[in-house]
Motif scaffolding. Sequence first.
Motif, PDB file in Angstrom:
ATOM      1  N   LEU A 114       0.830  -1.206   0.000  1.00 49.68           N
ATOM      2  CA  LEU A 114       0.000   0.000   0.000  1.00 49.68           C
ATOM      3  C   LEU A 114       0.864   1.255   0.000  1.00 49.68           C
ATOM      4  O   LEU A 114       1.961   1.267   0.575  1.00 49.68           O
ATOM      5  CB  LEU A 114      -0.911   0.037   1.232  1.00 49.68           C
ATOM      6  N   GLU A 115       0.338   2.293  -0.620  1.00 54.53           N
ATOM      7  CA  GLU A 115       0.940   3.626  -0.531  1.00 54.53           C
ATOM      8  C   GLU A 115      -0.165   4.594  -0.130  1.00 54.53           C
ATOM      9  O   GLU A 115      -1.225   4.658  -0.775  1.00 54.53           O
ATOM     10  CB  GLU A 115       1.545   4.038  -1.874  1.00 54.53           C
ATOM     11  N   MET A 116       0.057   5.372   0.957  1.00 55.41           N
ATOM     12  CA  MET A 116      -0.991   6.238   1.509  1.00 55.41           C
ATOM     13  C   MET A 116      -0.409   7.605   1.849  1.00 55.41           C
ATOM     14  O   MET A 116       0.762   7.721   2.235  1.00 55.41           O
ATOM     15  CB  MET A 116      -1.580   5.592   2.780  1.00 55.41           C
ATOM     16  N   ARG A 117      -1.250   8.598   1.727  1.00 52.78           N
ATOM     17  CA  ARG A 117      -0.819   9.947   2.139  1.00 52.78           C
ATOM     18  C   ARG A 117      -2.054  10.799   2.412  1.00 52.78           C
ATOM     19  O   ARG A 117      -3.152  10.523   1.912  1.00 52.78           O
ATOM     20  CB  ARG A 117       0.054  10.600   1.070  1.00 52.78           C
ATOM     21  N   LEU A 118      -1.860  11.846   3.247  1.00 53.22           N
ATOM     22  CA  LEU A 118      -2.898  12.849   3.517  1.00 53.22           C
ATOM     23  C   LEU A 118      -2.567  14.119   2.747  1.00 53.22           C
ATOM     24  O   LEU A 118      -1.444  14.634   2.841  1.00 53.22           O
ATOM     25  CB  LEU A 118      -2.974  13.148   5.010  1.00 53.22           C
ATOM     26  N   ASN A 119      -3.534  14.617   1.985  1.00 51.23           N
ATOM     27  CA  ASN A 119      -3.360  15.870   1.251  1.00 51.23           C
ATOM     28  C   ASN A 119      -4.233  16.954   1.871  1.00 51.23           C
ATOM     29  O   ASN A 119      -5.415  16.711   2.175  1.00 51.23           O
ATOM     30  CB  ASN A 119      -3.743  15.710  -0.223  1.00 51.23           C
ATOM     31  N   GLU A 120      -3.660  18.107   2.059  1.00 49.50           N
ATOM     32  CA  GLU A 120      -4.461  19.243   2.539  1.00 49.50           C
ATOM     33  C   GLU A 120      -5.101  19.942   1.347  1.00 49.50           C
ATOM     34  O   GLU A 120      -4.438  20.205   0.341  1.00 49.50           O
ATOM     35  CB  GLU A 120      -3.588  20.215   3.323  1.00 49.50           C
ATOM     36  N   VAL A 121      -6.395  20.231   1.473  1.00 55.71           N
ATOM     37  CA  VAL A 121      -7.142  20.891   0.395  1.00 55.71           C
ATOM     38  C   VAL A 121      -7.946  22.056   0.967  1.00 55.71           C
ATOM     39  O   VAL A 121      -8.260  22.094   2.164  1.00 55.71           O
ATOM     40  CB  VAL A 121      -8.086  19.902  -0.312  1.00 55.71           C
ATOM     41  N   GLN A 130      -8.865  17.919   4.556  1.00 50.42           N
ATOM     42  CA  GLN A 130      -7.895  16.877   4.223  1.00 50.42           C
ATOM     43  C   GLN A 130      -8.530  15.804   3.357  1.00 50.42           C
ATOM     44  O   GLN A 130      -9.664  15.388   3.584  1.00 50.42           O
ATOM     45  CB  GLN A 130      -7.333  16.234   5.501  1.00 50.42           C
ATOM     46  N   HIS A 131      -7.755  15.385   2.357  1.00 50.67           N
ATOM     47  CA  HIS A 131      -8.129  14.240   1.523  1.00 50.67           C
ATOM     48  C   HIS A 131      -7.149  13.105   1.786  1.00 50.67           C
ATOM     49  O   HIS A 131      -5.948  13.332   1.949  1.00 50.67           O
ATOM     50  CB  HIS A 131      -8.081  14.603   0.039  1.00 50.67           C
ATOM     51  N   LEU A 132      -7.669  11.879   1.809  1.00 51.59           N
ATOM     52  CA  LEU A 132      -6.832  10.688   1.961  1.00 51.59           C
ATOM     53  C   LEU A 132      -6.660  10.034   0.594  1.00 51.59           C
ATOM     54  O   LEU A 132      -7.643   9.799  -0.116  1.00 51.59           O
ATOM     55  CB  LEU A 132      -7.479   9.691   2.930  1.00 51.59           C
TER      56      LEU A 132
END
Length: 786
Positions: A114-121, A130-132
Amino acid sequence: CREAKNLGPVSGPNRQRDLCTFCTISLDQEEVFRTKVFDKSVSPFYGEDFYFEIPRPFQCLSFYVYAKSVFQRDLPVGKVSIRKDDLCKYSGKEHWFSLHPVDPNSEVQGKVHLEMRLNEVITENGSLGQHLVVRIIECKELPLISGQNCDPYATVSLVGPARSDQKKTKVKKKTSNPQFEETFFFEVTRSSSYSKKSHFQVEEEDIEKLEIKVDLWNNENLAQDVFLGETRVPVKILRNDHIHKAWYLLQPKGNGSKSKSDDLGSLRLKLTYIEDTVLPSACYTPLCNLLLKSPDVKPISASAAHILGDICRERYEAVLPMVRLLLHHNRFVPFVSAVAALELDNTQEANTIFRGNSLATRCIDDMMKIVGKNYLAVTLKPVIDEICDSNKACEIDPNKLKEGDNVEVNKENLQVYVQKVFSSITQSSSSCPPLMCDVFRSLRHLACKRFPGDPHVQYSAVSSFVFLRFFAVAVLSPHSFQLRSHHPDPEISRTLTLISKTIQTLGSWGSLSKKLSSFKETYMYDFFKSFQEDKCIEKVKKVFFNTLKDSCVCPDREVQKRAQGRKRLGKRNFKKRWLRVTNRELSYHKHKGENKALCTISVKNIQAVEKLDESAFNRKNMFQVVHSEKPLYVQAGNCVEASEWLEVLGQVTRCNEGRLATFHPSNYTSGSWQCCKSQSNSAPGCKPCTTTMLANLQLDIDCDRETERIFSFLSSNDTKLQNMEDACASMAVYQGPQREQEEYSKFTIQEPKETFQTLKQLRNIMEELQRQHNIRNDTAAQYGSL
């Protein structure tokens, strides 16, 4: 697999009362062995041993107890599952393990990348949200479903106390290692424009309670999809990582937590698990050279190989890797001749020759088991099969006779069996492997030299091994020598015990000088009287010991396999067949045991036997037999069987002329080879064939692995090495009269200076090998790496 006790109930009325059970051994979810069925007992004694190389990565070694059913599917009673990391805790000792329920939702294996990150929008009202982002890259080592690769897909969910957003990947067809490469987006915080009908019940969820949940499923189309495993990752761990990329082991549903179940009984197991870290070949060259130099060292007791056997005297298995190494480099005969001469020097009576558990006898025992495996199959297997299948009563002990048994009839049955076994042995001299002949010839010469006044000793030197340690032991325990697939039942086992005891006595040449009346067992008197009348003893001396010929017979085996041949109609034409290999031909049949073959391939025409890539037909455990016509593509029942077929077929074809140097690891379809894309059907292979060293011995030996085993034994006996070194130093320095000291008597030290020099070389080599191991162990694997 020893025994089970107090097996619990299974579904169905009165099932426990007439429980017929068997036990299976599995690597993860792939069955590799099973015991025979034990009739009508809730505490069955299986008493079966299984030794096998593990040919692939695995997570768990599992044991399943099944209740045998005639009219329906066998019902699972319970299981014992031991993780690979925990095997060392139980290795070498017997343990009782409680059986646990077999729950389909807990039968999982494999891992997911898996590759995961939190993006601020910026949300619609201008606030920060935040988007996951979750990317499911691939999975590895998913289980087989009904023996075939599954059709996997994944669901990715963001779950919390008040939400569950789920998304799904595409289905990947027929693979245990699917490549998904799909990305999914989830909103972690919502904007104010969401209505009350949305999935969110609160204005902003607590990120501490959110989880990323990935489930793997097998697509069953018309039936209910099968759960393959899940993993859960807390969203909070992504706060500190820009991108979090890791491998996760799949877990049971709900992480396997379940309420306390009924007592299903327990299973007694004795596990021996050995795992070695094998270094590059160059690291082992010094130790290997020192060991191979052993036959030339004078005296032999000062050699590295003899020192290994001396300090590991109580560890019988320590000699085996040394024997394999010497066999591979054709150094076994001179070494065993030297240690046998040393033993004979310390033997005072000719009738006790080679009867102890010495280094010489241990080496020859291991050599015969390695080199003589096929010889036993040719010589004994047909008559052992006849004894087990006909199962005539042979009990001659009046205290053990069953009601209605006639002791005279039983004695006659036993004598017929013994004569058949003895006749098979006496007629097998031309099948004896050349290496065994060389060793026996050397033993005869050494025995005559040591006891020149005893003309009989040359025969007793050989019979000590041929009869007492080889044929008699194989008759007593045919399962241990792969002559039978299971341990015989008690009645047949008793028959084999009587036959083995008779063969031992017949082969014990020292007893021939005794009077017939001196035998303890009355039946032995009648047997020997009959054998003397037939002049069997003289026949054995003349035929077997005096005319050992250097020729080799290949094995003749019949095993159930899932064999499929490629037809003109296409690659999907796979059918269940029975594969049979003899020393002359390879054939497959529609039914077990039938003589009429659907296809026959001459062994001498086989050019290569190699593994086949899984991608060729989207099937596991496949290999190919390349011959003058089209290749035969075969799928074995499991990974262990595939490995065994490659070994057996490789052995019987090693001496073939015209063996290929290269092969194609995939198939030819749609006008090209799928591995190298060459368009010519007759194009040379694109991958080197397995090496064919030591064709005359017909065995493959990984010298690096065997040398690592030797290093491991030496390291575990470092204290004894130091004591031996101290004893040598003391003996070399002390100038007074020799006296027996306790520490000296534990070792064989003839020349203390020579032995001391060898020990110093061993210590220096071991220190360097340990340093190499430490270097490689420093870089510990990070959690989340493959």
